[in-house]
Design an enzyme around this catalytic site. Structure first.
Site, PDB file in Angstrom:
ATOM      1  N   MET A 196       0.822  -1.111  -0.303  1.00  0.00           N
ATOM      2  CA  MET A 196       0.311  -0.005   0.066  1.00  0.00           C
ATOM      3  C   MET A 196       0.531   0.888   0.018  1.00  0.00           C
ATOM      4  SD  MET A 196      -2.869  -1.335  -0.595  1.00  0.00           S
ATOM      5  CE  MET A 196      -4.283  -2.523  -0.090  1.00  0.00           C
ATOM      6  N   LEU A 237       5.003   3.545  -4.761  1.00  0.00           N
ATOM      7  CA  LEU A 237       7.058   3.793  -4.844  1.00  0.00           C
ATOM      8  C   LEU A 237       7.633   4.593  -5.856  1.00  0.00           C
ATOM      9  CD1 LEU A 237       6.683  -0.182  -5.833  1.00  0.00           C
ATOM     10  CD2 LEU A 237       7.967   1.300  -3.301  1.00  0.00           C
ATOM     11  N   ASN A 294       2.350  -5.896 -10.054  1.00  0.00           N
ATOM     12  CA  ASN A 294       1.050  -5.581  -9.584  1.00  0.00           C
ATOM     13  C   ASN A 294      -0.449  -6.156  -9.101  1.00  0.00           C
ATOM     14  OD1 ASN A 294       0.155  -3.836  -6.761  1.00  0.00           O
ATOM     15  ND2 ASN A 294      -1.431  -2.885  -8.248  1.00  0.00           N
ATOM     16  N   HIS A 324      -4.297  -5.734  -8.380  1.00  0.00           N
ATOM     17  CA  HIS A 324      -4.881  -4.250  -8.671  1.00  0.00           C
ATOM     18  C   HIS A 324      -7.217  -4.772  -8.512  1.00  0.00           C
ATOM     19  CE1 HIS A 324      -6.564  -0.771  -8.098  1.00  0.00           C
ATOM     20  NE2 HIS A 324      -7.408  -0.806  -8.820  1.00  0.00           N
ATOM     21  N   ASP A 380      -1.184   1.991 -10.988  1.00  0.00           N
ATOM     22  CA  ASP A 380      -2.137   1.824 -12.006  1.00  0.00           C
ATOM     23  C   ASP A 380      -2.511   1.351 -13.633  1.00  0.00           C
ATOM     24  OD1 ASP A 380      -2.589   0.194  -9.463  1.00  0.00           O
ATOM     25  OD2 ASP A 380      -4.183   1.873  -9.368  1.00  0.00           O
ATOM     26  N   GLN A 389     -11.652 -15.731  -6.960  1.00  0.00           N
ATOM     27  CA  GLN A 389     -11.900 -16.161  -8.679  1.00  0.00           C
ATOM     28  C   GLN A 389     -11.205 -15.409  -9.363  1.00  0.00           C
ATOM     29  OE1 GLN A 389     -16.455 -15.512  -9.534  1.00  0.00           O
ATOM     30  NE2 GLN A 389     -16.782 -16.728  -8.460  1.00  0.00           N
TER      31      GLN A 389
HETATM   32  C1  GAR Z   1      -5.653  -7.391  -2.935  1.00  0.00           C
HETATM   33  O1  GAR Z   1      -6.981  -7.393  -2.978  1.00  0.00           O
HETATM   34  C2  GAR Z   1      -4.867  -6.585  -3.197  1.00  0.00           C
HETATM   35  O2  GAR Z   1      -5.836  -6.465  -4.843  1.00  0.00           O
HETATM   36  C3  GAR Z   1      -5.302  -5.291  -2.488  1.00  0.00           C
HETATM   37  O3  GAR Z   1      -5.094  -5.384  -2.035  1.00  0.00           O
HETATM   38  C4  GAR Z   1      -5.717  -6.422  -1.450  1.00  0.00           C
HETATM   39  C5  GAR Z   1      -4.729  -7.342  -0.078  1.00  0.00           C
HETATM   40  O4  GAR Z   1      -5.205  -8.223   0.028  1.00  0.00           O
HETATM   41  N1  GAR Z   1      -4.639  -4.429  -4.069  1.00  0.00           N
HETATM   42  C6  GAR Z   1      -4.732  -2.812  -4.092  1.00  0.00           C
HETATM   43  O5  GAR Z   1      -5.796  -2.631  -4.102  1.00  0.00           O
HETATM   44  C7  GAR Z   1      -2.959  -1.949  -4.808  1.00  0.00           C
HETATM   45  N2  GAR Z   1      -3.754  -0.748  -5.572  1.00  0.00           N
HETATM   46  P1  GAR Z   1      -3.944  -9.119   0.903  1.00  0.00           P
HETATM   47  O6  GAR Z   1      -2.879  -9.285   1.729  1.00  0.00           O
HETATM   48  O7  GAR Z   1      -4.531 -10.675   1.414  1.00  0.00           O
HETATM   49  O8  GAR Z   1      -3.209 -10.182  -0.283  1.00  0.00           O
END
Ligand code: GAR
Length: 207
Positions: free
Chosen positions: A91, A94, A108, A110, A151, A179
């Protein structure tokens, strides 16, 4: 064998999907060598420990500038001879210098179909809140290369997921993870390590 670093900030379910894929022999020619968390309390760190993967914590607030933070990350990545950096729920944005240094080597995940619900301010549950507020019937996940534009890098893979009646941000997040994210991310990592991803300008071809 490509050394992989996974950067995390929270629960680490995407890290777990990568660990499980590795254990199942599904990461061709790559191994998770290091986990870096921006948050000392991230449950992802426990997942790394359980899988005997070395980990480190680098908090953005311990550095004066994004540049200094990027330099500390780079030092760690060099120490572990990392060839692929995976942002799995990381989060912290960079710095540009870091993104250009590792151009086409940062992936990444998303939780939406980019270009919907992405960019500054769209992360984690907020993405699903925005999708439900808009009333979309289909959402999904995207795996992409990271560029200086948040993104905005070349898209590697996407998968659509249906929104269901009565969904909350939490139920939708879980379905998108199950999914789409947990399937697409290990596949993309394996493709990268096996040399199957090719960037042509703005798009990516899978051989
Ligand atoms: C995930 O849904 C990932 O896609 C999202 O945060 C979550 C992390 O979950 N990432 C973003 O929103 C990046 N912009 P996790 O720690 O259980 O993998």
């Amino acid at each position: 064998m490509m050394n992989i670093a996974v950067l995390v900030s929270g629960g680490g379910t995407n890290l777990q999907a990568l660990i499980d894929a590795q254990a199942a022999g599904q990461i061709e020619n790559g191994r998770i060598r290091l986990v870096i968390s921006s948050n000392p309390d991230a449950f992802a760190l426990e997942r790394a420990a359980k899988a005997s993967i070395p980990s480190a914590v680098l908090r953005r607030r311990d550095f004066d500038s994004a540049e200094d933070y990027g330099a500390a990350l780079t030092a760690l990545l060099e120490e572990y001879e990392i060839g692929l950096i995976v942002l799995a729920g990381f989060m912290t944005v960079l710095p540009d210098s870091f993104c250009s240094r590792y151009e086409n080597r940062i992936i990444n995940v998303h939780p939406s179909l980019i270009p919907s619900f992405c960019g500054a301010g769209f992360y984690g549950l907020r993405v699903h809140e925005a999708a439900l507020a808009k009333g979309v019937k289909v959402t999904g996940a995207t795996v992409h290369f990271v560029s200086e534009v948040v993104d905005g890098g070349a898209i590697i893979a996407q998968k659509a997921v249906e929104v269901e009646e009565g969904d909350t941000p939490e139920t939708l997040q879980k379905r998108v993870m199950r999914q789409a994210e947990w399937i697409l991310l290990p596949q993309a990592v394996s493709d990268f390590c096996a040399g199957r991803l090719h960037v042509h300008g703005a798009w990516v071809a899978r051989k």
